[in-house]
Write a protein that holds these residues in place. Sequence first.
Motif, PDB file in Angstrom:
ATOM      1  N   ASN A  42       0.863  -1.176   0.000  1.00 16.16           N
ATOM      2  CA  ASN A  42       0.000   0.000   0.000  1.00 16.16           C
ATOM      3  C   ASN A  42       0.906   1.235   0.000  1.00 16.16           C
ATOM      4  N   VAL A  43       1.501   1.511  -1.153  1.00 18.26           N
ATOM      5  CA  VAL A  43       2.539   2.536  -1.226  1.00 18.26           C
ATOM      6  C   VAL A  43       1.934   3.934  -1.326  1.00 18.26           C
ATOM      7  N   GLU A  44       2.752   4.899  -0.923  1.00 21.53           N
ATOM      8  CA  GLU A  44       2.382   6.289  -1.109  1.00 21.53           C
ATOM      9  C   GLU A  44       2.686   6.692  -2.552  1.00 21.53           C
ATOM     10  N   ARG A  45       2.236   7.868  -2.904  1.00 20.53           N
ATOM     11  CA  ARG A  45       2.567   8.426  -4.216  1.00 20.53           C
ATOM     12  C   ARG A  45       3.057   9.863  -4.034  1.00 20.53           C
ATOM     13  N   SER A  46       4.016  10.216  -4.889  1.00 20.50           N
ATOM     14  CA  SER A  46       4.531  11.573  -4.852  1.00 20.50           C
ATOM     15  C   SER A  46       3.536  12.524  -5.500  1.00 20.50           C
ATOM     16  N   ALA A  47       3.854  13.819  -5.460  1.00 18.92           N
ATOM     17  CA  ALA A  47       2.979  14.824  -6.084  1.00 18.92           C
ATOM     18  C   ALA A  47       2.832  14.568  -7.572  1.00 18.92           C
ATOM     19  N   ARG A  48       3.833  13.893  -8.167  1.00 17.86           N
ATOM     20  CA  ARG A  48       3.783  13.589  -9.597  1.00 17.86           C
ATOM     21  C   ARG A  48       3.203  12.203  -9.873  1.00 17.86           C
ATOM     22  N   GLY A  49       2.725  11.548  -8.838  1.00 17.30           N
ATOM     23  CA  GLY A  49       2.096  10.240  -9.026  1.00 17.30           C
ATOM     24  C   GLY A  49       3.054   9.069  -9.003  1.00 17.30           C
ATOM     25  N   GLN A  50       4.328   9.296  -8.649  1.00 18.25           N
ATOM     26  CA  GLN A  50       5.286   8.190  -8.585  1.00 18.25           C
ATOM     27  C   GLN A  50       5.056   7.359  -7.323  1.00 18.25           C
ATOM     28  N   ARG A  51       5.253   6.052  -7.446  1.00 24.78           N
ATOM     29  CA  ARG A  51       5.103   5.166  -6.298  1.00 24.78           C
ATOM     30  C   ARG A  51       6.314   5.329  -5.389  1.00 24.78           C
ATOM     31  N   LEU A  52       6.075   5.477  -4.094  1.00 28.43           N
ATOM     32  CA  LEU A  52       7.135   5.683  -3.118  1.00 28.43           C
ATOM     33  C   LEU A  52       7.092   4.579  -2.066  1.00 28.43           C
ATOM     34  N   TYR A  53       8.243   3.951  -1.819  1.00 29.43           N
ATOM     35  CA  TYR A  53       8.336   2.819  -0.909  1.00 29.43           C
ATOM     36  C   TYR A  53       9.103   3.219   0.339  1.00 29.43           C
ATOM     37  N   SER A  54       8.580   2.829   1.476  1.00 33.53           N
ATOM     38  CA  SER A  54       9.287   3.063   2.735  1.00 33.53           C
ATOM     39  C   SER A  54      10.384   2.017   2.899  1.00 33.53           C
ATOM     40  N   ALA A  55      11.257   2.236   3.876  1.00 34.27           N
ATOM     41  CA  ALA A  55      12.328   1.272   4.145  1.00 34.27           C
ATOM     42  C   ALA A  55      11.741  -0.087   4.532  1.00 34.27           C
ATOM     43  N   GLU A  56      10.649  -0.072   5.304  1.00 34.62           N
ATOM     44  CA  GLU A  56      10.002  -1.335   5.691  1.00 34.62           C
ATOM     45  C   GLU A  56       9.436  -2.064   4.484  1.00 34.62           C
ATOM     46  N   GLN A  57       8.883  -1.332   3.540  1.00 31.97           N
ATOM     47  CA  GLN A  57       8.351  -1.958   2.328  1.00 31.97           C
ATOM     48  C   GLN A  57       9.461  -2.520   1.455  1.00 31.97           C
ATOM     49  N   VAL A  58      10.596  -1.838   1.413  1.00 32.26           N
ATOM     50  CA  VAL A  58      11.750  -2.362   0.681  1.00 32.26           C
ATOM     51  C   VAL A  58      12.240  -3.655   1.342  1.00 32.26           C
ATOM     52  N   ARG A  59      12.241  -3.660   2.680  1.00 27.83           N
ATOM     53  CA  ARG A  59      12.635  -4.885   3.400  1.00 27.83           C
ATOM     54  C   ARG A  59      11.693  -6.027   3.058  1.00 27.83           C
ATOM     55  N   ARG A  60      10.412  -5.750   2.983  1.00 32.71           N
ATOM     56  CA  ARG A  60       9.438  -6.775   2.623  1.00 32.71           C
ATOM     57  C   ARG A  60       9.709  -7.316   1.220  1.00 32.71           C
ATOM     58  N   LEU A  61       9.991  -6.429   0.281  1.00 34.93           N
ATOM     59  CA  LEU A  61      10.302  -6.854  -1.087  1.00 34.93           C
ATOM     60  C   LEU A  61      11.557  -7.723  -1.113  1.00 34.93           C
ATOM     61  N   SER A  62      12.540  -7.344  -0.317  1.00 35.78           N
ATOM     62  CA  SER A  62      13.773  -8.130  -0.264  1.00 35.78           C
ATOM     63  C   SER A  62      13.515  -9.534   0.270  1.00 35.78           C
ATOM     64  N   LEU A  63      12.667  -9.648   1.310  1.00 35.65           N
ATOM     65  CA  LEU A  63      12.324 -10.964   1.841  1.00 35.65           C
ATOM     66  C   LEU A  63      11.567 -11.794   0.807  1.00 35.65           C
ATOM     67  N   LEU A  64      10.645 -11.158   0.076  1.00 36.49           N
ATOM     68  CA  LEU A  64       9.908 -11.861  -0.973  1.00 36.49           C
ATOM     69  C   LEU A  64      10.859 -12.393  -2.036  1.00 36.49           C
ATOM     70  N   LYS A  65      11.800 -11.560  -2.461  1.00 36.15           N
ATOM     71  CA  LYS A  65      12.777 -11.995  -3.477  1.00 36.15           C
ATOM     72  C   LYS A  65      13.587 -13.186  -2.963  1.00 36.15           C
ATOM     73  N   GLN A  66      14.047 -13.102  -1.708  1.00 33.16           N
ATOM     74  CA  GLN A  66      14.842 -14.174  -1.125  1.00 33.16           C
ATOM     75  C   GLN A  66      14.065 -15.491  -1.094  1.00 33.16           C
ATOM     76  N   LEU A  67      12.807 -15.433  -0.671  1.00 37.70           N
ATOM     77  CA  LEU A  67      12.011 -16.656  -0.544  1.00 37.70           C
ATOM     78  C   LEU A  67      11.600 -17.217  -1.900  1.00 37.70           C
ATOM     79  N   VAL A  68      11.303 -16.352  -2.870  1.00 38.65           N
ATOM     80  CA  VAL A  68      10.982 -16.832  -4.218  1.00 38.65           C
ATOM     81  C   VAL A  68      12.195 -17.538  -4.820  1.00 38.65           C
ATOM     82  N   ASP A  69      13.387 -16.990  -4.599  1.00 36.64           N
ATOM     83  CA  ASP A  69      14.605 -17.636  -5.091  1.00 36.64           C
ATOM     84  C   ASP A  69      14.815 -19.002  -4.460  1.00 36.64           C
ATOM     85  N   GLN A  70      14.251 -19.181  -3.261  1.00 39.53           N
ATOM     86  CA  GLN A  70      14.382 -20.462  -2.572  1.00 39.53           C
ATOM     87  C   GLN A  70      13.324 -21.474  -2.997  1.00 39.53           C
TER      88      GLN A  70
END
Length: 320
Positions: A42-70
């Motif tokens: 559930n990402v935020e968006r910038s004034a220009r409509g770009q998707r913005l990820y928090s550090a916690e969301q980046v950590r979640r993506l990293s865990l997903l990548k790690q587990l998918v690779d496994q």
Amino acid sequence: MESKDLVSDDGRITYRSGVAARLAGLSPETLRVWERRYNLSNVERSARGQRLYSAEQVRRLSLLKQLVDQGHAIGVLAPMSVDRLQELAGAAAGRPKAAGPLKVGVVGANLARRIAASNRDGSDLVVQHSWSHLDQVALTSPLADVEVLVIELSELHDSALPLILSAARACDGAAVVVLYRFCASATIRALRAHACLAARVPADVGELLSLCRSALAGDRLPPAPPLPTSDLRFDEDALFNIMASGSGLACECPKHLADLLLMVGSFERYSAQCASRNEDDAQLHNELGRAAGQARVILEAAMERLARADGLPLPPGLIK
């Protein structure tokens, strides 16, 4: 140039999607697909409509990548919380990593032979036991010397699941790798739910070794006329003999043609089984099977010409 991060109004650092993807080890394309299909964040968006990820969301993506690779399925992981993802990742990291040769039990008429032929020094995969048929494994006494049970079933149906689980129990908790050429998605999901690593038959034993190591580490789709199977000229034994014999040709066409015949023959049999189990689309599966049979006949004729021209071994029925 794209800045690395942005500071939100409340002082938090956020990352544009491209940067977030790179930090998580993903390609931007993969992140876009995951977001579109599974609504990961559930990402935020910038004034220009770009998707913005928090550090916690980046950590979640990293865990997903790690587990998918496994070997885990992204569709299963996507609804999980960060804590649950971390728990899965920690469990995998805590398991001992495989080192040195792996002791395997193999199910499949030709699998043990292919492993033996591909291990040049005999040290990568050590075949402790082999069986031609899956139901033979459970008849054997407990097999504590098997680290990974490798099962090859060209046409994998859900009816094989009880036998696979019985075989796993006979191997005293060994990791299980199930290889297939054709299989329904639901059957693959069922196997993964029972901690089995399911994958298509790999092109070479080097890939099989990687699958075994991943599994050991816990890293994780009105009746027509009969199908034309009676005129089978090259069975799997004959094709594996050709693949193992080498060729005087500079290219690897005999090997590739044999592999095509294995795939087409497997799909022909798979379609026949689907037709017999599903009355709603039996006609469609019969048509698919007949089309595969016709393709097989053409390819077998080409293989016979190639084998005779290059002095490759022919099955007894074709020796003149």
